[in-house]
Design a protein around this motif. Sequence first.
Motif, PDB file in Angstrom:
ATOM      1  N   ALA A  99       0.843  -1.201   0.000  1.00 60.41           N
ATOM      2  CA  ALA A  99       0.000   0.000   0.000  1.00 60.41           C
ATOM      3  C   ALA A  99       0.876   1.248   0.000  1.00 60.41           C
ATOM      4  O   ALA A  99       0.571   2.246  -0.664  1.00 60.41           O
ATOM      5  N   LEU A 100       2.002   1.184   0.734  1.00 57.13           N
ATOM      6  CA  LEU A 100       2.951   2.297   0.762  1.00 57.13           C
ATOM      7  C   LEU A 100       3.599   2.471  -0.610  1.00 57.13           C
ATOM      8  O   LEU A 100       3.823   3.596  -1.067  1.00 57.13           O
ATOM      9  N   VAL A 101       3.888   1.354  -1.270  1.00 55.93           N
ATOM     10  CA  VAL A 101       4.449   1.407  -2.620  1.00 55.93           C
ATOM     11  C   VAL A 101       3.477   2.102  -3.578  1.00 55.93           C
ATOM     12  O   VAL A 101       3.877   2.985  -4.360  1.00 55.93           O
ATOM     13  N   GLU A 102       2.219   1.736  -3.510  1.00 54.93           N
ATOM     14  CA  GLU A 102       1.234   2.352  -4.395  1.00 54.93           C
ATOM     15  C   GLU A 102       1.097   3.845  -4.116  1.00 54.93           C
ATOM     16  O   GLU A 102       0.918   4.645  -5.033  1.00 54.93           O
ATOM     17  N   HIS A 103       1.198   4.202  -2.832  1.00 58.36           N
ATOM     18  CA  HIS A 103       1.137   5.620  -2.479  1.00 58.36           C
ATOM     19  C   HIS A 103       2.336   6.367  -3.067  1.00 58.36           C
ATOM     20  O   HIS A 103       2.192   7.476  -3.608  1.00 58.36           O
ATOM     21  N   ALA A 104       3.526   5.748  -2.970  1.00 64.20           N
ATOM     22  CA  ALA A 104       4.733   6.364  -3.536  1.00 64.20           C
ATOM     23  C   ALA A 104       4.620   6.483  -5.054  1.00 64.20           C
ATOM     24  O   ALA A 104       5.029   7.486  -5.643  1.00 64.20           O
ATOM     25  N   ARG A 105       4.067   5.465  -5.688  1.00 66.24           N
ATOM     26  CA  ARG A 105       3.872   5.520  -7.150  1.00 66.24           C
ATOM     27  C   ARG A 105       2.951   6.678  -7.527  1.00 66.24           C
ATOM     28  O   ARG A 105       3.189   7.386  -8.517  1.00 66.24           O
ATOM     29  N   GLN A 106       1.901   6.872  -6.737  1.00 63.67           N
ATOM     30  CA  GLN A 106       0.969   7.955  -7.002  1.00 63.67           C
ATOM     31  C   GLN A 106       1.639   9.312  -6.850  1.00 63.67           C
ATOM     32  O   GLN A 106       1.460  10.215  -7.679  1.00 63.67           O
ATOM     33  N   LEU A 107       2.446   9.450  -5.781  1.00 58.82           N
ATOM     34  CA  LEU A 107       3.174  10.704  -5.572  1.00 58.82           C
ATOM     35  C   LEU A 107       4.131  10.963  -6.739  1.00 58.82           C
ATOM     36  O   LEU A 107       4.249  12.089  -7.221  1.00 58.82           O
ATOM     37  N   LYS A 108       4.791   9.907  -7.203  1.00 56.83           N
ATOM     38  CA  LYS A 108       5.702  10.038  -8.351  1.00 56.83           C
ATOM     39  C   LYS A 108       4.934  10.500  -9.580  1.00 56.83           C
ATOM     40  O   LYS A 108       5.375  11.394 -10.320  1.00 56.83           O
ATOM     41  N   ALA A 109       3.754   9.907  -9.806  1.00 55.95           N
ATOM     42  CA  ALA A 109       2.937  10.271 -10.964  1.00 55.95           C
ATOM     43  C   ALA A 109       2.486  11.725 -10.897  1.00 55.95           C
ATOM     44  O   ALA A 109       2.305  12.383 -11.926  1.00 55.95           O
ATOM     45  N   GLU A 110       2.320  12.240  -9.677  1.00 55.90           N
ATOM     46  CA  GLU A 110       1.894  13.626  -9.473  1.00 55.90           C
ATOM     47  C   GLU A 110       3.069  14.607  -9.483  1.00 55.90           C
ATOM     48  O   GLU A 110       2.882  15.808  -9.289  1.00 55.90           O
ATOM     49  N   GLY A 111       4.286  14.070  -9.664  1.00 58.11           N
ATOM     50  CA  GLY A 111       5.463  14.941  -9.671  1.00 58.11           C
ATOM     51  C   GLY A 111       5.981  15.283  -8.285  1.00 58.11           C
ATOM     52  O   GLY A 111       6.863  16.135  -8.138  1.00 58.11           O
ATOM     53  N   LYS A 112       5.449  14.613  -7.266  1.00 58.56           N
ATOM     54  CA  LYS A 112       5.886  14.856  -5.880  1.00 58.56           C
ATOM     55  C   LYS A 112       6.962  13.841  -5.528  1.00 58.56           C
ATOM     56  O   LYS A 112       6.773  12.940  -4.712  1.00 58.56           O
ATOM     57  N   GLU A 113       8.114  13.998  -6.152  1.00 58.23           N
ATOM     58  CA  GLU A 113       9.193  13.022  -6.057  1.00 58.23           C
ATOM     59  C   GLU A 113      10.529  13.733  -6.123  1.00 58.23           C
ATOM     60  O   GLU A 113      10.657  14.779  -6.767  1.00 58.23           O
ATOM     61  N   ALA A 114      11.526  13.196  -5.448  1.00 59.96           N
ATOM     62  CA  ALA A 114      12.880  13.744  -5.537  1.00 59.96           C
ATOM     63  C   ALA A 114      13.896  12.636  -5.330  1.00 59.96           C
ATOM     64  O   ALA A 114      13.765  11.827  -4.400  1.00 59.96           O
ATOM     65  N   CYS A 115      14.897  12.588  -6.190  1.00 62.24           N
ATOM     66  CA  CYS A 115      16.048  11.699  -6.021  1.00 62.24           C
ATOM     67  C   CYS A 115      17.263  12.579  -5.767  1.00 62.24           C
ATOM     68  O   CYS A 115      17.565  13.465  -6.570  1.00 62.24           O
ATOM     69  N   SER A 116      17.940  12.348  -4.659  1.00 60.48           N
ATOM     70  CA  SER A 116      19.021  13.238  -4.234  1.00 60.48           C
ATOM     71  C   SER A 116      20.047  13.524  -5.320  1.00 60.48           C
ATOM     72  O   SER A 116      20.446  14.665  -5.534  1.00 60.48           O
ATOM     73  N   LEU A 117      20.492  12.484  -6.003  1.00 56.37           N
ATOM     74  CA  LEU A 117      21.607  12.632  -6.933  1.00 56.37           C
ATOM     75  C   LEU A 117      21.195  13.175  -8.296  1.00 56.37           C
ATOM     76  O   LEU A 117      22.039  13.643  -9.060  1.00 56.37           O
TER      77      LEU A 117
END
Length: 408
Positions: A355-373
């Motif tokens: 369920a946490l994975v699906e939530h993270a996928r949704q955030l990624k789809a909404e552009g609410k994502e950051a990769c440090s490098l």
Amino acid sequence: MSEIIPVFLGADLNCYNFARAFHEAYGVESYAYGRYPMAPTKYSKIVHFTTVPDMDNEDTMLRILHEFAAQHTGKKLYLFGCTDDYAAMIIRRKAELPEYIAPGPAADLYTTVQKKAEFYEVCDKFGIPYPTTKVLTAPVEASELSAAKLGFAYPIIVKPSSSVDYWKFPFDGMKKVYTAKSPDEAAKIVRDIYASGYPDKMILQKMVPGGDDHMRVLTAFSDENGKVRAMCLGHTMVEEHTPHGLGNHAAIVTEDTTALPLVENIRRMLEDCHYTGFSNFDIKVGDDPTDFRVFEINLRQGRSNYYVTASGMNIARLVVEKWNNGGSDCVLNRNEVFWHHVPAQVAFTYTEDKALVEHARQLKAEGKEACSLLYKPDLAWNPVRYACVLEQLRRQFKKFKTYYPKKN
């Protein structure tokens, strides 16, 4: 804001995350010193790293920092340690570095809360729960470590009370945290650690059930008057599983900080101790979703500190704008964002809570994502850095396959 110059001791992901926050907020480049270069800051245009083989010697540290300050008179120099050891050095010698703004706790707090055994005594005063714990000051026979004598069942967690001292005495098979399945195994772990020369207490703890996704991370920032000005809660998706990296966050989803029942207890503890600077707490929730247990406090910003910046709470701005502005407001982050320093697919594959994975996928789809490098201003027109970052990310697939095989 070109008068601002951030200076870091260390070259790891902690350093890069913080340097990126300064670059995003003020467009400034950072300077870093350490014993050896490390991949997260290699070939960076925003971090100027200098190798100093004995940078962990306090006299060397003072000399280097005084020389740097003399070369940058009239600038606002901000100083941070990126490992427990470097942070401790700065805390101990801060009075001898008046040229720098070094937002960290007073030296007397170092012995009060940095070591886990002493930290738990402080937690008792403020109603902050931690795992059931047995403290040792020397090796003991396995018969003394039976479940009946400990008061909790095996398997158990074994770890040093002082991580700063622990890493100064390396030995084969060294790990950040150990799991013992029997009294004999626990006794051997303790014996081996003390045989290395480690001088402090050992912690034996009841294991809190649950995997990486049961972990939470809380970052707080306190100003020079000891007022907590910001707090940000992260829900860990998955951690690193290499022996030296065990417990380091690999991916986090930020959550509503007000939903953590311990937030006010921790805030009161920090303010009562007159804590200053960044503090970082490792917390775990068991099978009972209301039972949160604090593991430790880090007297610095955490290695995964970019999860805070990514949530909209830029940690460089906290330092520059709230350290000595005389305010008393405390912002509790409520924004959700998916942060990771491993490829997103690694995080999705190895996180057990789907369920946490699906939530993270949704955030990624909404552009609410950051990769440090993956920071465009540092990668643009910088092909060597770009190749280095891609290689770091590529290697994560093999690391997880090797050290976390249960999810293959």
